[in-house]
Motif scaffolding. Structure first.
Motif, PDB file in Angstrom:
ATOM      1  N   SER A  71       1.133  -1.311  -0.088  1.00  0.00           N
ATOM      2  CA  SER A  71      -0.116   0.141  -0.002  1.00  0.00           C
ATOM      3  C   SER A  71       0.822   1.479   0.175  1.00  0.00           C
ATOM      4  CB  SER A  71      -1.102  -0.345   1.698  1.00  0.00           C
ATOM      5  OG  SER A  71      -1.837  -0.962   0.871  1.00  0.00           O
ATOM      6  N   LEU A  72       0.679   2.297  -0.377  1.00  0.00           N
ATOM      7  CA  LEU A  72       1.606   3.451  -1.287  1.00  0.00           C
ATOM      8  C   LEU A  72       0.499   4.669  -1.570  1.00  0.00           C
ATOM      9  CD1 LEU A  72       3.990   2.091  -3.349  1.00  0.00           C
ATOM     10  CD2 LEU A  72       4.467   2.837  -1.411  1.00  0.00           C
ATOM     11  N   ASP A  73       1.249   5.597  -1.039  1.00  0.00           N
ATOM     12  CA  ASP A  73       0.502   6.664  -1.393  1.00  0.00           C
ATOM     13  C   ASP A  73       1.657   7.900  -1.807  1.00  0.00           C
ATOM     14  OD1 ASP A  73      -1.480   8.709  -2.319  1.00  0.00           O
ATOM     15  OD2 ASP A  73      -2.260   8.386  -0.372  1.00  0.00           O
ATOM     16  N   ILE A  74       1.197   8.157  -3.210  1.00  0.00           N
ATOM     17  CA  ILE A  74       3.040   8.773  -3.721  1.00  0.00           C
ATOM     18  C   ILE A  74       1.965  10.102  -3.844  1.00  0.00           C
ATOM     19  CG2 ILE A  74       4.877   9.009  -5.322  1.00  0.00           C
ATOM     20  CD1 ILE A  74       4.756   6.016  -4.882  1.00  0.00           C
ATOM     21  N   GLY A  75       2.564  11.363  -3.817  1.00  0.00           N
ATOM     22  CA  GLY A  75       2.340  13.028  -4.524  1.00  0.00           C
ATOM     23  C   GLY A  75       2.903  13.177  -5.075  1.00  0.00           C
ATOM     24  N   PRO A  76       2.648  14.494  -5.719  1.00  0.00           N
ATOM     25  CA  PRO A  76       3.315  15.704  -6.800  1.00  0.00           C
ATOM     26  C   PRO A  76       4.802  15.223  -6.032  1.00  0.00           C
ATOM     27  CG  PRO A  76       1.382  16.524  -6.013  1.00  0.00           C
ATOM     28  CD  PRO A  76       1.554  15.192  -5.089  1.00  0.00           C
ATOM     29  N   GLY A  77       5.727  16.180  -6.631  1.00  0.00           N
ATOM     30  CA  GLY A  77       6.680  15.866  -6.313  1.00  0.00           C
ATOM     31  C   GLY A  77       8.629  14.845  -6.989  1.00  0.00           C
ATOM     32  N   VAL A  78       9.373  14.429  -6.030  1.00  0.00           N
ATOM     33  CA  VAL A  78      10.096  13.493  -7.052  1.00  0.00           C
ATOM     34  C   VAL A  78       9.863  12.301  -6.644  1.00  0.00           C
ATOM     35  CG1 VAL A  78      12.480  12.716  -7.775  1.00  0.00           C
ATOM     36  CG2 VAL A  78      11.733  15.176  -8.283  1.00  0.00           C
ATOM     37  N   THR A  79       9.859  11.171  -6.077  1.00  0.00           N
ATOM     38  CA  THR A  79       9.508  10.194  -5.136  1.00  0.00           C
ATOM     39  C   THR A  79      11.121   9.140  -5.738  1.00  0.00           C
ATOM     40  OG1 THR A  79       7.474  10.616  -5.162  1.00  0.00           O
ATOM     41  CG2 THR A  79       8.712   8.813  -3.981  1.00  0.00           C
TER      42      THR A  79
ATOM     43  N   VAL B 293      10.908   9.377  -0.499  1.00  0.00           N
ATOM     44  CA  VAL B 293      11.688   8.041  -1.084  1.00  0.00           C
ATOM     45  C   VAL B 293      11.242   6.860  -0.558  1.00  0.00           C
ATOM     46  CG1 VAL B 293      13.844   6.450   0.054  1.00  0.00           C
ATOM     47  CG2 VAL B 293      14.098   8.773  -0.295  1.00  0.00           C
ATOM     48  N   VAL B 294      10.592   5.605  -0.623  1.00  0.00           N
ATOM     49  CA  VAL B 294      10.290   4.647  -0.893  1.00  0.00           C
ATOM     50  C   VAL B 294      10.674   3.508  -0.981  1.00  0.00           C
ATOM     51  CG1 VAL B 294       8.150   2.848  -1.511  1.00  0.00           C
ATOM     52  CG2 VAL B 294       7.608   5.789  -1.245  1.00  0.00           C
ATOM     53  N   VAL B 295      10.767   2.656   0.147  1.00  0.00           N
ATOM     54  CA  VAL B 295      12.024   1.133  -0.145  1.00  0.00           C
ATOM     55  C   VAL B 295      11.125   0.116   0.402  1.00  0.00           C
ATOM     56  CG1 VAL B 295      14.180   0.139   1.214  1.00  0.00           C
ATOM     57  CG2 VAL B 295      13.633   2.507   1.522  1.00  0.00           C
ATOM     58  N   ILE B 296      11.255  -0.477  -1.142  1.00  0.00           N
ATOM     59  CA  ILE B 296      10.475  -1.523  -0.949  1.00  0.00           C
ATOM     60  C   ILE B 296      11.564  -2.981  -1.013  1.00  0.00           C
ATOM     61  CG2 ILE B 296       8.312  -0.659  -2.001  1.00  0.00           C
ATOM     62  CD1 ILE B 296       9.188  -2.115  -4.650  1.00  0.00           C
ATOM     63  N   ASP B 297      11.295  -4.098  -0.090  1.00  0.00           N
ATOM     64  CA  ASP B 297      12.008  -4.926  -0.071  1.00  0.00           C
ATOM     65  C   ASP B 297      11.102  -6.639  -0.674  1.00  0.00           C
ATOM     66  OD1 ASP B 297      14.332  -6.325   0.121  1.00  0.00           O
ATOM     67  OD2 ASP B 297      14.816  -6.913   1.958  1.00  0.00           O
ATOM     68  N   GLY B 298      11.562  -7.506  -1.008  1.00  0.00           N
ATOM     69  CA  GLY B 298      10.620  -9.044  -1.028  1.00  0.00           C
ATOM     70  C   GLY B 298       8.976  -8.352  -1.560  1.00  0.00           C
ATOM     71  N   GLY B 299       8.677  -7.567  -2.150  1.00  0.00           N
ATOM     72  CA  GLY B 299       7.550  -6.986  -2.336  1.00  0.00           C
ATOM     73  C   GLY B 299       6.490  -6.392  -1.175  1.00  0.00           C
ATOM     74  N   THR B 300       7.322  -6.106  -0.291  1.00  0.00           N
ATOM     75  CA  THR B 300       6.429  -5.266   0.971  1.00  0.00           C
ATOM     76  C   THR B 300       7.112  -3.408   0.751  1.00  0.00           C
ATOM     77  OG1 THR B 300       7.438  -6.609   2.235  1.00  0.00           O
ATOM     78  CG2 THR B 300       5.787  -7.301   1.947  1.00  0.00           C
ATOM     79  N   LEU B 301       6.096  -2.465   1.868  1.00  0.00           N
ATOM     80  CA  LEU B 301       7.058  -1.529   1.840  1.00  0.00           C
ATOM     81  C   LEU B 301       7.630  -1.425   3.375  1.00  0.00           C
ATOM     82  CD1 LEU B 301       6.580   1.534   1.420  1.00  0.00           C
ATOM     83  CD2 LEU B 301       4.762   1.685   2.640  1.00  0.00           C
ATOM     84  N   LEU B 302       9.284  -1.229   2.875  1.00  0.00           N
ATOM     85  CA  LEU B 302       9.917  -1.307   3.701  1.00  0.00           C
ATOM     86  C   LEU B 302       9.690   0.103   4.867  1.00  0.00           C
ATOM     87  CD1 LEU B 302      12.040  -3.470   5.052  1.00  0.00           C
ATOM     88  CD2 LEU B 302      13.984  -2.105   4.777  1.00  0.00           C
ATOM     89  N   ARG B 303       9.482   1.249   3.798  1.00  0.00           N
ATOM     90  CA  ARG B 303       9.887   2.510   4.920  1.00  0.00           C
ATOM     91  C   ARG B 303       9.380   3.795   3.322  1.00  0.00           C
ATOM     92  NH1 ARG B 303      12.309   5.692   9.003  1.00  0.00           N
ATOM     93  NH2 ARG B 303      12.943   7.247   8.008  1.00  0.00           N
ATOM     94  N   SER B 304       8.689   4.204   3.851  1.00  0.00           N
ATOM     95  CA  SER B 304       8.187   5.747   3.368  1.00  0.00           C
ATOM     96  C   SER B 304       8.119   6.615   3.792  1.00  0.00           C
ATOM     97  CB  SER B 304       6.658   5.194   2.967  1.00  0.00           C
ATOM     98  OG  SER B 304       6.252   6.382   2.041  1.00  0.00           O
ATOM     99  N   SER B 305       9.017   7.494   3.432  1.00  0.00           N
ATOM    100  CA  SER B 305       9.188   8.987   4.622  1.00  0.00           C
ATOM    101  C   SER B 305       9.709  10.129   3.533  1.00  0.00           C
ATOM    102  CB  SER B 305       9.944   8.711   5.665  1.00  0.00           C
ATOM    103  OG  SER B 305      11.601   8.650   5.208  1.00  0.00           O
ATOM    104  N   SER B 306       9.620  11.653   3.953  1.00  0.00           N
ATOM    105  CA  SER B 306      10.281  12.083   3.269  1.00  0.00           C
ATOM    106  C   SER B 306      11.884  12.127   3.290  1.00  0.00           C
ATOM    107  CB  SER B 306      10.224  13.354   3.752  1.00  0.00           C
ATOM    108  OG  SER B 306      11.277  13.699   5.358  1.00  0.00           O
ATOM    109  N   THR B 307      12.796  12.387   2.236  1.00  0.00           N
ATOM    110  CA  THR B 307      13.939  12.173   2.758  1.00  0.00           C
ATOM    111  C   THR B 307      14.643  12.666   3.859  1.00  0.00           C
ATOM    112  OG1 THR B 307      13.679  12.703  -0.313  1.00  0.00           O
ATOM    113  CG2 THR B 307      16.280  12.542   0.961  1.00  0.00           C
ATOM    114  N   LYS B 308      14.126  14.049   4.056  1.00  0.00           N
ATOM    115  CA  LYS B 308      15.414  14.528   5.151  1.00  0.00           C
ATOM    116  C   LYS B 308      15.025  13.522   6.524  1.00  0.00           C
ATOM    117  CE  LYS B 308      15.234  18.714   7.360  1.00  0.00           C
ATOM    118  NZ  LYS B 308      14.394  19.189   8.394  1.00  0.00           N
ATOM    119  N   ASP B 309      14.389  13.096   6.814  1.00  0.00           N
ATOM    120  CA  ASP B 309      13.696  11.888   7.570  1.00  0.00           C
ATOM    121  C   ASP B 309      14.672  11.132   7.992  1.00  0.00           C
ATOM    122  OD1 ASP B 309      11.849  13.819   8.320  1.00  0.00           O
ATOM    123  OD2 ASP B 309      10.282  12.123   8.469  1.00  0.00           O
ATOM    124  N   PHE B 310      14.695  10.111   6.032  1.00  0.00           N
ATOM    125  CA  PHE B 310      16.006   8.917   5.995  1.00  0.00           C
ATOM    126  C   PHE B 310      17.065   9.789   6.557  1.00  0.00           C
ATOM    127  CE2 PHE B 310      13.682   6.058   3.592  1.00  0.00           C
ATOM    128  CZ  PHE B 310      15.331   4.629   3.378  1.00  0.00           C
TER     129      PHE B 310
END
Lengths: 302, 320
Positions: free
Chosen positions: B21-29, B202-219
């Motif tokens: 489950s993802l929700d990606i807004g406008p901008g560079v992801t 940035v959205v990180v997926i691994d093995g087909g699941t969402l590992l992390r989704s957060s703004s680049t700064k947090d990351f």
């Protein structure tokens, strides 16, 4: 690019305007338009149009020779007194010139499909509104149309020449129409076979070789076995042997239905009954080519 | 821009996406994942080219299952692999691709000229693509994805095969696609460090699941690794060990693992940088010990590093 934005005080004459990014709000013509565009691009490409000068040489020479031979026949017919018909039937022309048609197909079918496969451009098509069926149909139709142009143009020359020589109008028109139907069938059949072979040989050189080999080897084999059958007196086998090469299949169909004189040994072409089998084989090969192409492109999506 | 809801894709033997489950807004992801993490499968589904086994996905508010054609008309795609025929010029090729996107002939030519200029191809656009450098080819690939003025482009590993300078140029270009052209971008990479500088999210997926989704700064706060290499001195025959002791004493998180430095020098220390002040601490520690600082650099993360247990733990701690 930033190098394009000059400061406000730059002299007017040397300023390069950066007009920035402009959005496109014009029409988007969608899938049918894309399919038509691909068709016309592929058809033009088969004759080297819109490609390099080098790639125009071979198709144009082949088209030229096809037309030149027809023109010579016409010249002979017009110049020879007391002739009442062309020295060569309309339906026979493509059979006589089959080597040139094969050469054309061998050069252009790989050009049409192998490039997209070899350089992996296919995903770029399928990431657009166009779909697999559009791509296959456009390529198939373009190849068939190209072969049709190559084979029908000389028939038009023959027909015009025959009218010029004042041969019987009804007779000539009928023969011409039969010839056109025959080359139309030939074009679709050859186009399909050529594309299938090319689509499975992404390296262009192999594609060329595969098409030439398939066309000439099958024809050579069928002709040889037919000749043996004729010599050994088993002439009944001749009409069935013709089913095993593209050229002879077309020859059989036009012998049975289009008033052609068979090019088989002893003129032992199929009758109407066997002719139906020939026609079914042509249709099956065309449908088969389409099916195989559709399958081929299912694997090369993204 | 992109929304997926427990999207799954199962092949007979592999599960490529597992209730994503993802929700990606406008901008560079940035979409980060190791090879086989499901990035390509996700892109295929988003373009409406491959049906999901279950779950739903929408791009630009259009359902991928039913509106694939409309989506592909408004979305651009740049594949990871080579996809350019060598025997035509960039102009001819991009014009053709513009028409395949449904642009009328005149518009296709105008948009091609504009787009090639924007990606930085000038006179060379009339020469056959076969003679282009890798960087120029990547620009042509980007141009064909942008030529129909999409609202969103999907870029699959656009920096693959580029040298460091080419990489930076491409990343700058990707940034401009959003800031100057107003086109949203989904860019995949297996290099997290690369995306840090380019992406808003940035959205990180691994093995087909969402590992992390957060703004680049947090990351990046939790993932920047500093590599420090120092010389030895008479008072500190093992400069690296001395520095490690000093840094640990100063409360920095120094990795157990070291790397070999230049021949003749010591090892390279790896430590987590939590902010600007980390650099000062390292500088002061080196100065106090009186040893020489050979280098101090930010490490580009390979995605595998992010998934090292301690890194994941650090992320979780940070998230709380």
């Amino acid at each position: 690019m930033s190098t394009h934005t000059h400061g406000g005080r730059t002299p007017e004459a040397t300023r390069i305007h950066n007009i920035g990014y402009r959005h496109y709000d014009g029409p988007r013509l969608g899938r049918a338009y894309a399919r038509r565009s691909l068709y016309s691009q592929s058809l033009r490409g088969a004759f080297g149009l819109g490609r390099s000068a080098k790639s125009k040489v071979l198709p144009m020479i082949l088209l030229g020779v096809m037309c030149l031979v027809a023109a010579i026949i016409v010249a002979v017919a017009v110049a020879t007194p007391n002739m009442t018909d062309l020295p060569l039937e309309y339906t026979r022309y493509a059979i006589v010139m089959q080597a040139l048609i094969t050469l054309f197909l061998a050069a252009q079918a790989p050009q049409s499909v192998s490039r997209d496969l070899r350089f992996k451009s296919v995903p770029l098509y399928f990431s657009r509104p166009i779909e697999r069926v559009d791509y296959v149909l456009a390529k198939f139709a373009a190849m068939a149309s190209a072969v049709f142009l190559l084979t029908a143009t000389p028939l038009v020359i023959l027909y015009l020449g025959a009218l010029l020589a004042k041969f019987d109008f009804a007779d000539q028109t009928k023969g011409f129409a039969q010839g056109m139907v025959s080359v139309a069938l030939l074009s679709v059949l050859f186009g399909g076979i050529g594309l299938v072979l090319a689509a499975f040989t992404p390296r262009r050189g192999f594609g060329v070789a595969a098409v030439i080999a398939t066309m000439t080897i099958t024809y050579g084999a069928v002709s040889t076995v037919q000749a043996i059958a004729w010599e050994t007196g088993s002439s009944g086998a001749i009409q069935w042997l013709g089913l095993f090469s593209p050229v002879t299949v077309i020859d059989g169909v036009q012998t049975a239905f289009l008033g052609a004189t068979s090019a088989f040994p002893g003129g032992e072409g199929p009758g109407t009954g066997a002719g139906v089998v020939y026609l079914l084989v042509v249709l099956a090969l065309v449908a088969g080519s389409y099916g195989v192409l559709m399958r081929r492109y299912r694997k090369v999506g993204l | 821009m992109i929304a997926t809801e427990s999207l799954s894709k199962r092949f007979p033997r592999v599960t490529a996406l597992d209730r994503l489950s993802l929700d990606i807004g406008p901008g560079v992801t940035g979409l980060v994942g190791a090879n086989g993490a499901g990035k390509s499968t996700l892109i295929k589904i988003l373009l409406g080219l491959s049906p999901a086994t279950e779950g739903r996905a929408a791009v630009l508010g259009l359902d991928v299952a039913t509106k694939g054609g409309e989506i592909r008309e408004r979305v651009g795609y740049m594949p990871e692999h080579d996809c350019l025929p060598p025997d035509v010029s960039a102009t001819e090729f991009v014009v053709h691709m513009a028409r395949m996107s449904g642009l009328p002939p005149t518009a296709a030519r105008e948009r091609t000229a504009d787009t090639l200029r924007h990606v930085g191809l000038y006179e060379e656009r009339y020469r056959p693509i076969g003679g282009y450098s890798t960087g120029m080819k990547q620009r042509v690939k980007l141009a064909q994805a942008l030529v129909h003025d999409p609202q969103l482009v999907l870029l699959d590993e656009p920096t693959n095969g580029l040298d460091p300078v080419g990489r930076d140029e491409m990343l700058g270009l990707i940034r401009r696609v959003h800031t100057d052209f107003g086109i949203s971008v989904l860019v995949t990479s297996h290099l997290l460090g690369e995306l840090e500088r380019t992406c808003d999210h940035v959205v990180v997926i691994d093995g087909g699941t969402l590992l992390r989704s957060s703004s680049t700064k947090d990351f990046t706060q939790t993932t920047t690794t500093l590599a420090v290499e120092v010389t030895d001195s008479d008072t500190h025959p093992d400069g690296t060990a001395a520095l490690r002791a000093a840094l640990v004493a100063a409360g920095l998180q120094v990795h157990e693992r070291t790397e070999d430095g230049l021949p003749g020098a010591g090892h390279i220390l790896l430590l987590e940088a939590t902010g600007e002040e980390t650099y000062d601490v390292v500088r002061d520690a080196v100065a106090d010990l009186g040893i020489g600082l050979v280098r101090m650099e930010q490490r580009r993360h390979h995605i595998a590093e992010v998934f090292r247990p301690e890194a994941v733990q650090a992320m979780e701690v940070q998230a709380r």
